[in-house]
Design an enzyme around this catalytic site. Sequence first.
Site, PDB file in Angstrom:
ATOM      1  N   ASP A   1       0.837  -1.360   0.022  1.00  0.00           N
ATOM      2  CA  ASP A   1       0.073   0.029   0.161  1.00  0.00           C
ATOM      3  C   ASP A   1       0.711   1.128  -0.127  1.00  0.00           C
ATOM      4  O   ASP A   1       1.598   1.303   0.914  1.00  0.00           O
ATOM      5  CB  ASP A   1      -0.896  -0.020   1.257  1.00  0.00           C
ATOM      6  CG  ASP A   1      -1.903   0.960   1.129  1.00  0.00           C
ATOM      7  OD1 ASP A   1      -2.878   0.783   1.775  1.00  0.00           O
ATOM      8  OD2 ASP A   1      -1.648   2.259   0.644  1.00  0.00           O
TER       9      ASP A   1
ATOM     10  N   ASP B   1      -3.673   2.234  -5.271  1.00  0.00           N
ATOM     11  CA  ASP B   1      -2.328   2.190  -4.684  1.00  0.00           C
ATOM     12  C   ASP B   1      -2.068   0.987  -3.828  1.00  0.00           C
ATOM     13  O   ASP B   1      -1.188   0.847  -2.916  1.00  0.00           O
ATOM     14  CB  ASP B   1      -2.141   3.593  -3.722  1.00  0.00           C
ATOM     15  CG  ASP B   1      -2.816   3.377  -2.408  1.00  0.00           C
ATOM     16  OD1 ASP B   1      -3.759   2.629  -2.521  1.00  0.00           O
ATOM     17  OD2 ASP B   1      -2.016   4.007  -1.601  1.00  0.00           O
ATOM     18  N   GLU B   2      -2.845  -0.118  -4.148  1.00  0.00           N
ATOM     19  CA  GLU B   2      -2.728  -1.211  -3.010  1.00  0.00           C
ATOM     20  C   GLU B   2      -2.979  -2.505  -3.772  1.00  0.00           C
ATOM     21  O   GLU B   2      -4.030  -2.649  -4.654  1.00  0.00           O
ATOM     22  CB  GLU B   2      -4.086  -0.894  -2.093  1.00  0.00           C
ATOM     23  CG  GLU B   2      -4.158  -1.788  -1.093  1.00  0.00           C
ATOM     24  CD  GLU B   2      -5.426  -1.618  -0.312  1.00  0.00           C
ATOM     25  OE1 GLU B   2      -6.053  -0.642  -0.304  1.00  0.00           O
ATOM     26  OE2 GLU B   2      -5.758  -2.461   0.459  1.00  0.00           O
TER      27      GLU B   2
HETATM   28  P1  TTP Z   1      -5.241   5.066   0.935  1.00  0.00           P
HETATM   29  O1  TTP Z   1      -4.284   3.949   0.443  1.00  0.00           O
HETATM   30  O2  TTP Z   1      -6.459   4.688   1.751  1.00  0.00           O
HETATM   31  O3  TTP Z   1      -4.827   6.256   1.472  1.00  0.00           O
HETATM   32  P2  TTP Z   1      -3.236   7.036   1.246  1.00  0.00           P
HETATM   33  O4  TTP Z   1      -2.354   6.189   0.162  1.00  0.00           O
HETATM   34  O5  TTP Z   1      -3.375   8.335   0.825  1.00  0.00           O
HETATM   35  O6  TTP Z   1      -2.441   6.917   2.663  1.00  0.00           O
HETATM   36  P3  TTP Z   1      -1.944   5.602   3.443  1.00  0.00           P
HETATM   37  O7  TTP Z   1      -2.152   4.583   2.655  1.00  0.00           O
HETATM   38  O8  TTP Z   1      -0.327   6.012   3.717  1.00  0.00           O
HETATM   39  O9  TTP Z   1      -2.696   5.951   4.727  1.00  0.00           O
HETATM   40  O10 TTP Z   1      -6.044   5.498  -0.396  1.00  0.00           O
HETATM   41  C1  TTP Z   1      -5.235   5.760  -1.696  1.00  0.00           C
HETATM   42  C2  TTP Z   1      -5.599   7.076  -2.426  1.00  0.00           C
HETATM   43  O11 TTP Z   1      -6.799   6.920  -2.702  1.00  0.00           O
HETATM   44  C3  TTP Z   1      -5.454   8.162  -1.902  1.00  0.00           C
HETATM   45  O12 TTP Z   1      -4.026   8.807  -1.909  1.00  0.00           O
HETATM   46  C4  TTP Z   1      -6.294   9.153  -2.414  1.00  0.00           C
HETATM   47  C5  TTP Z   1      -7.497   8.254  -2.548  1.00  0.00           C
HETATM   48  N1  TTP Z   1      -8.487   8.391  -1.662  1.00  0.00           N
HETATM   49  C6  TTP Z   1      -9.650   9.081  -1.976  1.00  0.00           C
HETATM   50  O13 TTP Z   1      -9.725  10.063  -2.962  1.00  0.00           O
HETATM   51  N2  TTP Z   1     -10.570   9.411  -1.059  1.00  0.00           N
HETATM   52  C7  TTP Z   1     -10.448   8.675   0.071  1.00  0.00           C
HETATM   53  O14 TTP Z   1     -11.655   8.806   1.111  1.00  0.00           O
HETATM   54  C8  TTP Z   1      -9.514   7.571   0.499  1.00  0.00           C
HETATM   55  C9  TTP Z   1      -9.382   6.717   1.616  1.00  0.00           C
HETATM   56  C10 TTP Z   1      -8.369   7.561  -0.674  1.00  0.00           C
HETATM   57 MG    MG Z   2      -2.129   4.324   0.455  1.00  0.00          MG
END
Ligand code: TTP
Ligand code: MG
Length: 358
Positions: free
Chosen positions: A8, A103-104
Amino acid sequence: MARIVHVDMDAFFAAVEQHDRPELRGKPVIVGGSAASRGVVSTASYEARRFGVRSAMAAREAQRLCPQGVFLPVRGSRYAEVSRQIMAILRDEVASVEPISVDEAYLDPSGGDAVAVAARVKSRIREETGLTASIGVAPNKFLAKLASDLGKPDGFVVINPEDVDRVLLPLPVRMLPGIGPKSAGDLAALGIHTVAELRSADRGLLGLHLGRRAGELLRLAHGEDDRPLEIEHETKSLAAETTFSVDVGDRDVLRGQLHSFAAELAGRMAAAGLKARTITVKARFRDFQTVSRSQTMPRPVSEAVELAEVADDLLSRIERRDLMRLIGLQVSGFGEGPRAEQLRFDFAQGMGEVQGGR
Ligand code: TTP
Ligand code: MG
């Protein structure tokens, strides 16, 4: 054995912005919704999270918490591009990849050394994209995702079977998947705050309050999860179609629609590195009779003009001249090429992607 890897990216959208604009590194970056607007935050850099800024928060609230934050618009196609780059690295390292979001992903190095694979993936992402990923390696999907969360940002956490109780027991129950604020509140009312308390809770009481979910929750509390990776099959066809708001009989209008589908499909094929042998036009008349005409080409085609030309020809082979409620164009018969689940990450993606069955 720890055998599932979860990857992730850290603060993904914000990290891409900080990568592309080095002057933003180390600053509180907030992506999504300018401070003045009514938008919501997509994500925030870890610098901004220190002020309490979170995904899905109103931009105004973020502005109040972090007035010095740098607010940026969402650049979806750029994030999709980086996402494709990351997924390509994962596929290059392991055959079994289940992308979960932009991203995961989960990886199953089936038989290979999961920890070694994970280490290689982490350093390749760093070198080839300049971004940090958090990685979890564990006996199953639930624990692998938990492990990557626990190490964030820039984490690398391995949970071996003998570590499971030590890691799980002290955790708050809201870290279990499926426990939102509401369920956490319900459990708190029963005096259950941690996984340890959940495990030793009275079964009958849990069943009463959680219903059928109680069993699933208890399995998670014991670190059990037998979900396999869901691997997609190769894309067999791509399609674009539209249902008109007012039925259409004018052949020029129909041709124009097919030409725009041709351009769209050509773009999607280019993104996935595909060429098609077979082109199909589908039409549905106002009485719901559906007809299609197909052409298989002597050589694979990928250019919009070629698709449009064939589509014109196929349309002219539909003899019935009544009003149509739907028209569509499909391409299939792809040779060898990159698997097109990549397309799922194309934010600008149109409609009608047809995938092979699972
Ligand atoms: P996440 O992997 O949940 O968040 P992140 O990568 O920003 O942070 P981390 O994993 O380090 O906690 O989500 C991936 C992307 O998806 C995030 O960069 C932006 C998008 N996203 C949104 O647009 N709205 C949201 O509510 C969430 C959770 C994510
Ligand atoms: Mg993330």
